[in-house]
Design an enzyme around this catalytic site. Structure first.
Site, short mmCIF file in Angstrom:
data_model
loop_
_atom_site.label_atom_id
_atom_site.label_comp_id
_atom_site.label_asym_id
_atom_site.label_seq_id
_atom_site.Cartn_x
_atom_site.Cartn_y
_atom_site.Cartn_z
N PHE A 174 -1.77 -1.55 12.73
CA PHE A 174 -2.07 -0.53 12.55
C PHE A 174 -3.22 -0.25 12.75
O PHE A 174 -4.22 -0.65 11.67
CB PHE A 174 -1.40 0.39 10.64
CG PHE A 174 0.12 0.25 11.60
CD1 PHE A 174 0.54 1.17 11.20
CD2 PHE A 174 1.08 -0.49 10.88
CE1 PHE A 174 2.16 1.36 11.30
CE2 PHE A 174 2.18 -0.98 10.97
CZ PHE A 174 3.01 1.01 10.88
N ALA A 175 -4.02 0.73 13.90
CA ALA A 175 -4.87 0.06 13.99
C ALA A 175 -6.03 1.51 13.73
O ALA A 175 -4.99 2.51 13.93
CB ALA A 175 -5.60 -0.18 15.64
N VAL A 176 -7.01 1.48 13.19
CA VAL A 176 -8.55 2.61 12.60
C VAL A 176 -9.16 3.06 13.45
O VAL A 176 -10.44 3.05 12.94
CB VAL A 176 -8.56 2.16 11.10
CG1 VAL A 176 -6.89 2.99 10.59
CG2 VAL A 176 -8.36 1.33 10.27
N ASP A 215 -7.82 -4.90 9.59
CA ASP A 215 -9.53 -5.41 9.12
C ASP A 215 -9.42 -7.28 9.28
O ASP A 215 -9.92 -7.57 7.82
CB ASP A 215 -9.57 -4.11 8.18
CG ASP A 215 -8.11 -4.70 6.66
OD1 ASP A 215 -7.64 -5.40 6.99
OD2 ASP A 215 -8.43 -4.19 5.77
N GLU A 251 2.32 -3.94 -1.20
CA GLU A 251 2.46 -5.35 -1.11
C GLU A 251 3.57 -5.81 -2.87
O GLU A 251 3.94 -7.10 -2.76
CB GLU A 251 0.88 -5.39 -1.80
CG GLU A 251 0.63 -6.67 -2.07
CD GLU A 251 -0.13 -7.62 -2.10
OE1 GLU A 251 -0.82 -8.19 -1.08
OE2 GLU A 251 -1.42 -7.56 -3.05
N ASP A 280 -11.02 -15.04 2.64
CA ASP A 280 -11.91 -14.64 2.31
C ASP A 280 -12.97 -15.33 1.82
O ASP A 280 -12.85 -15.80 1.49
CB ASP A 280 -11.58 -13.80 0.86
CG ASP A 280 -12.97 -12.59 0.01
OD1 ASP A 280 -13.77 -12.55 1.11
OD2 ASP A 280 -12.91 -11.75 -0.49
N HIS A 339 -12.23 -2.59 -1.00
CA HIS A 339 -13.07 -2.15 -2.71
C HIS A 339 -12.11 -1.15 -3.31
O HIS A 339 -11.93 -0.26 -3.16
CB HIS A 339 -14.86 -1.33 -2.36
CG HIS A 339 -15.82 -2.15 -2.00
ND1 HIS A 339 -16.78 -2.72 -2.20
CD2 HIS A 339 -16.15 -1.79 -0.75
CE1 HIS A 339 -17.05 -3.39 -1.87
NE2 HIS A 339 -17.35 -2.79 -0.19
N TYR A 340 -11.58 -1.71 -3.74
CA TYR A 340 -9.74 -0.52 -4.52
C TYR A 340 -10.34 -0.19 -5.55
O TYR A 340 -9.81 0.89 -6.51
CB TYR A 340 -8.93 -2.55 -5.02
CG TYR A 340 -8.18 -3.16 -3.78
CD1 TYR A 340 -7.36 -2.36 -3.01
CD2 TYR A 340 -8.58 -4.17 -3.44
CE1 TYR A 340 -6.74 -2.99 -2.22
CE2 TYR A 340 -8.20 -4.53 -2.49
CZ TYR A 340 -7.10 -4.36 -1.39
OH TYR A 340 -6.21 -4.69 -1.04
N ARG A 385 -8.58 3.89 -4.22
CA ARG A 385 -7.43 4.10 -5.18
C ARG A 385 -7.66 5.58 -5.69
O ARG A 385 -6.27 6.22 -6.04
CB ARG A 385 -6.87 2.65 -6.45
CG ARG A 385 -6.94 1.46 -6.61
CD ARG A 385 -7.05 1.00 -8.38
NE ARG A 385 -5.35 1.85 -8.33
CZ ARG A 385 -4.35 1.18 -8.26
NH1 ARG A 385 -3.61 0.50 -7.17
NH2 ARG A 385 -3.26 1.32 -9.10
#
Length: 294
Positions: A70-72, A157, A245, A268, A287-288, A292
């Site tokens: 899914f491209a952004v 990403d 998830e 990571d 940066h959850y 959120r």
């Protein structure tokens, strides 16, 4: 209990007949990382497989792979996939985007093609991640299963940095999450809300939804399960802790994957770990804590 790599080679030949005890594997035998699950599924690490034998087998079998994303607006993913993803096999990229006119032209290698599919725009990243399951299921049914044997679904990403080849192919493929694989089980981030369909008290591993795959029928079953769980949660005004998830982890608890990919396959770079000798795919930091609330 984890087993060392040299012990595993004698079993892996029975499982797939393609691995051999390379010098890298023998050198790393003392690390004690898990190399197979309690249900005998292999966990793929560097040094456990002969890439030539795997590639020859899948080329002979004419294996074909769909890669959905899914491209952004970020296309480093696709250009890096051309250098590292399933080289030598037939690959079709399925790019889902709300702005198809902004997908750049890419020079693709032999046996590789790209299809752009327009999708509805969602404002929250949580809704994007959740609704991708329905889109994946619908596209497997209408398009992918007619052209490809396997399908891998990845977050955009990310960037390929090393071989991501046919050794990753299997009936049902899950990724062991880089953040959790060494942590005690009581620290794994399952959804603990009994009102959610994703609720879990415990599990086998904590899996990362940034990457999953397998035969088309298995991936469709996973996507359907997650989507139905998400929709039932919405009816009950519930949102799972980590969205799709959380539902993916519940699915793999109930339906064991046949192949697990080690954290090499989605790493990571901020982590430092002596187990990781090659990072095949790296992912951008999210940066959850701020996302959120968006």
């Amino acid at each position: 209990m984890p087993i060392n790599r040299s012990m595993f080679f004698s079993h892996l030949g029975i499982l797939c007949g393609l691995a051999r005890p390379s010098s890298a594997a023998l050198w790393r035998k003392g690390l004690g990382v898990e190399t197979r699950t309690s249900w005998k599924a292999p966990i793929i690490w560097e040094g456990m497989f002969d890439p030539v034998l795997y590639d020859q087998k899948h080329i002979q079998n004419q294996s074909s792979v769909a890669l959905t994303v899914f491209a952004v607006g970020k296309y480093t993913f696709l250009t890096s996939a051309e250098r590292h993803f399933m080289l030598g096999l037939q690959v079709t990229y399925y790019v889902f985007t709300d702005q198809p006119d902004k997908v750049p032209h890419l020079e693709l290698g032999p046996q590789r093609s790209l299809k752009v599919i327009q999708v509805e725009k969602h404002s929250r990243w949580q809704d994007i991640s959740m609704m991708r399951m329905k889109t994946i299921s619908d596209t497997i049914e209408s398009e992918i299963r007619h052209h490809c044997n396997y399908v891998f679904c990845l977050d955009v990403d990310q960037e390929f940095k090393g071989r991501f080849g046919s050794e990753a192919l299997g009936d049902s493929v899950a990724l062991v999450h880089a953040y959790f694989y060494k942590l005690p089980k009581d620290m794994w981030s399952y959804d603990k809300n009994p009102k959610s369909k994703a609720y879990m008290e415990y599990g086998d591993y904590y899996y990362h939804a940034a990457l999953f795959g397998g035969l088309c029928e298995h991936v469709k079953n996973l996507a359907d399960y997650c989507f139905l769980g998400i929709m039932e949660d919405k009816l009950n005004d519930v949102e799972a802790l980590w969205h799709d998830e959380s539902h993916l982890n519940k699915y793999f608890w109930l339906h064991k994957p046949t192949r697990l990919l080690s954290p090499e396959y989605c790493w990571d770079q901020n982590n430092i770990d002596n187990d990781i000798h090659i990072a095949r795919l790296i992912w951008a930091e999210k940066h959850y804590d701020t996302l959120r609330d968006q």
